[in-house]
Design a protein around this motif. Structure first.
Motif, PDB file in Angstrom:
ATOM      1  N   ASP A 132       0.850  -1.183   0.000  1.00 13.82           N
ATOM      2  CA  ASP A 132       0.000   0.000   0.000  1.00 13.82           C
ATOM      3  C   ASP A 132       0.889   1.238   0.000  1.00 13.82           C
ATOM      4  O   ASP A 132       1.439   1.634   1.026  1.00 13.82           O
ATOM      5  N   GLN A 133       1.048   1.863  -1.170  1.00 15.27           N
ATOM      6  CA  GLN A 133       1.944   2.990  -1.320  1.00 15.27           C
ATOM      7  C   GLN A 133       1.486   4.227  -0.552  1.00 15.27           C
ATOM      8  O   GLN A 133       2.258   5.169  -0.346  1.00 15.27           O
ATOM      9  N   ALA A 134       0.263   4.231  -0.095  1.00 14.10           N
ATOM     10  CA  ALA A 134      -0.242   5.387   0.644  1.00 14.10           C
ATOM     11  C   ALA A 134       0.525   5.607   1.943  1.00 14.10           C
ATOM     12  O   ALA A 134       0.539   6.726   2.480  1.00 14.10           O
ATOM     13  N   TYR A 135       1.179   4.574   2.434  1.00 14.96           N
ATOM     14  CA  TYR A 135       1.915   4.683   3.689  1.00 14.96           C
ATOM     15  C   TYR A 135       3.391   5.033   3.475  1.00 14.96           C
ATOM     16  O   TYR A 135       4.142   5.172   4.439  1.00 14.96           O
ATOM     17  N   ALA A 136       3.819   5.173   2.228  1.00 20.35           N
ATOM     18  CA  ALA A 136       5.225   5.466   1.934  1.00 20.35           C
ATOM     19  C   ALA A 136       5.544   6.937   2.205  1.00 20.35           C
ATOM     20  O   ALA A 136       4.680   7.810   2.100  1.00 20.35           O
ATOM     21  N   VAL A 137       6.795   7.218   2.536  1.00 18.89           N
ATOM     22  CA  VAL A 137       7.225   8.610   2.681  1.00 18.89           C
ATOM     23  C   VAL A 137       7.170   9.279   1.303  1.00 18.89           C
ATOM     24  O   VAL A 137       7.343   8.618   0.269  1.00 18.89           O
TER      25      VAL A 137
END
Length: 423
Positions: A132-137
């Protein structure tokens, strides 16, 4: 090539055991080791649980919270070291044509810490196959591309000339500085901010080296775990760090009254075209790199006063480079002190070559050869003078420093006092 000569006028080192060039040199000359059990994460699942860590807090070195979030740990090392090297050089970069100022940064494994950490976040600790890329910096892309390291340093020093990342495994630290010197020699630039950085102490790195049993399993006595050239050695100790230099065209540096740590007199790199991790026992390709570096320096083999060895602490490497020294230097190899600082600061992969260049120029400046710590049981196949345990006063005007890396990379650099080298 124009025949221009290249001087080192500034240096800064971030290494295990102390941050800053003075702390680094004190550690080496006192023969202290900075290897310890890993504290950055729980190392219990791993075969090798030893590392040479730096006690580094980025904000203490002037980095803002936004910069800390944007940059991987290795990039932070590079920026802090570059700032220190420029300050040490005394050069006023505001008075330098930015198109005549360049940057090279070496790294073997790039933003390992950042990528490892962020993968655990976006995969929810490995639970999600589809992350889930939404949690990436927001700056995750900077971790992916090692070129961001050179960009960060260039922004910091205002360089608009050649800006490059050199990634040749464990020879990156020599190769990045050698490439920078070549740019000055050919007249492309006047000043280079050059060096290397790596921060590989992470679960994925330890797992990779565990798989091939390259790192030591000696976890019961971490302070003596790194044992280059010792008959009881059983693998290297992973480390981290950075060293950055200011390189200048020699006449320009002398005209402004700069402190000259030394001249990059010769450099060469070769490949064995043989094996990803294996080395030919005769050391012929490293010997060839040494021969060409000496030829470029216009120096005879008996002018080398000290050899800063790769000395990783694996049986294969230690014997390989011992044979290379004998093949390239002949009988003079037996009369020349050799030592490995990896015995004290570990093996920081792409950074170590630059850190060893720093140790070499400091050996010239102070007339002291760093020791090979933990060397108590000599390997009979390694029969040179490896300066065991204790540093040695030794007049040093020219140093040979070498590197050996997975993939067959073999590099050599000759550093000398400018007045020692023939015009």
């Amino acid at each position: 090539m124009t025949g221009r000569r290249v001087a080192i006028t500034g240096v800064e080192v971030l290494a295990p055991g102390g941050i800053g060039t003075k702390a680094f040199w004190d550690l080496l000359t006192e023969g202290r080791t900075a290897t310890r059990l890993i504290t950055f994460f729980d190392p219990t699942p791993f075969r090798s649980r030893v590392a040479a860590e730096i006690d580094f807090i980025a904000e203490d070195h002037g980095l803002s919270p936004q910069e800390v979030r944007r940059m991987d740990r290795a990039a932070q090392f590079a920026v802090v070291a570059a700032h220190g090297a420029v300050a040490d050089s005394g050069v006023d970069l505001a008075q330098v044509d930015p198109y005549r100022l360049g940057v090279t940064v070496g790294t073997a494994v790039g933003a390992t810490v950042g990528l490892d950490r962020e993968y655990r976040v976006v995969s929810d600790g490995g639970r999600l196959q589809l992350v889930d890329q939404a949690y990436a910096v927001p700056h995750l892309y900077n971790y992916l591309v090692p070129s961001s390291f050179a960009a960060e340093v260039a922004w910091r020093v205002g360089a608009q000339g050649p800006t490059t990342v050199v990634s040749t495994g464990c020879t990156s630290g020599i190769d990045s500085v050698g490439y920078a010197a070549d740019l000055i020699r050919e007249g492309a630039v006047d000043i280079m901010v050059a060096g290397s950085t790596d921060a590989p102490i992470s679960p994925i790195t330890m797992a990779c080296f565990d798989a091939i049993k390259a790192t030591t399993p000696r976890c019961d006595d971490p302070g003596t775990a790194s044992r280059p050239f010792d008959g009881t050695r059983n693998g290297f100790v992973i480390g981290e760090g950075a060293a950055v230099f200011v390189l200048e065209e020699l006449d320009r540096a002398m005209a402004r009254g700069a402190n000259l740590y030394g001249e990059i007199a010769g450099y060469a790199t070769r490949s064995n075209a043989y094996h990803m991790t294996g080395l030919r026992p005769d050391g012929v390709e490293m010997a060839e790199a040494i021969r060409v570096a000496l030829q470029e320096a216009r120096m005879n083999i008996d002018e080398i006063d000290y050899i800063n060895a790769h000395g990783s602490g694996t049986r294969q490497n230690d014997r390989h480079e011992t044979e290379a020294f004998k093949r390239s230097l002949g009988d003079h190899a037996y009369r020349t002190p050799v030592s490995s600082i990896k015995s004290m600061v570990g093996h920081s992969l792409g950074a170590i070559g630059s850190i060893e260049i720093a140790a070499s120029i400091l050996a010239m400046e102070h007339g002291v050869v760093p020791p090979t710590a933990n060397l108590h049981t000599p390997d009979p196949h390694c029969d040179l003078d490896y300066v065991p345990v204790t540093a040695r006063s030794h007049a040093t005007d020219a140093v040979l420093t070498v590197g050996s890396g997975f993939g067959g990379f073999q590099s050599a650099m000759v550093l000398a006092r400018p007045d020692r080298r023939k015009p």
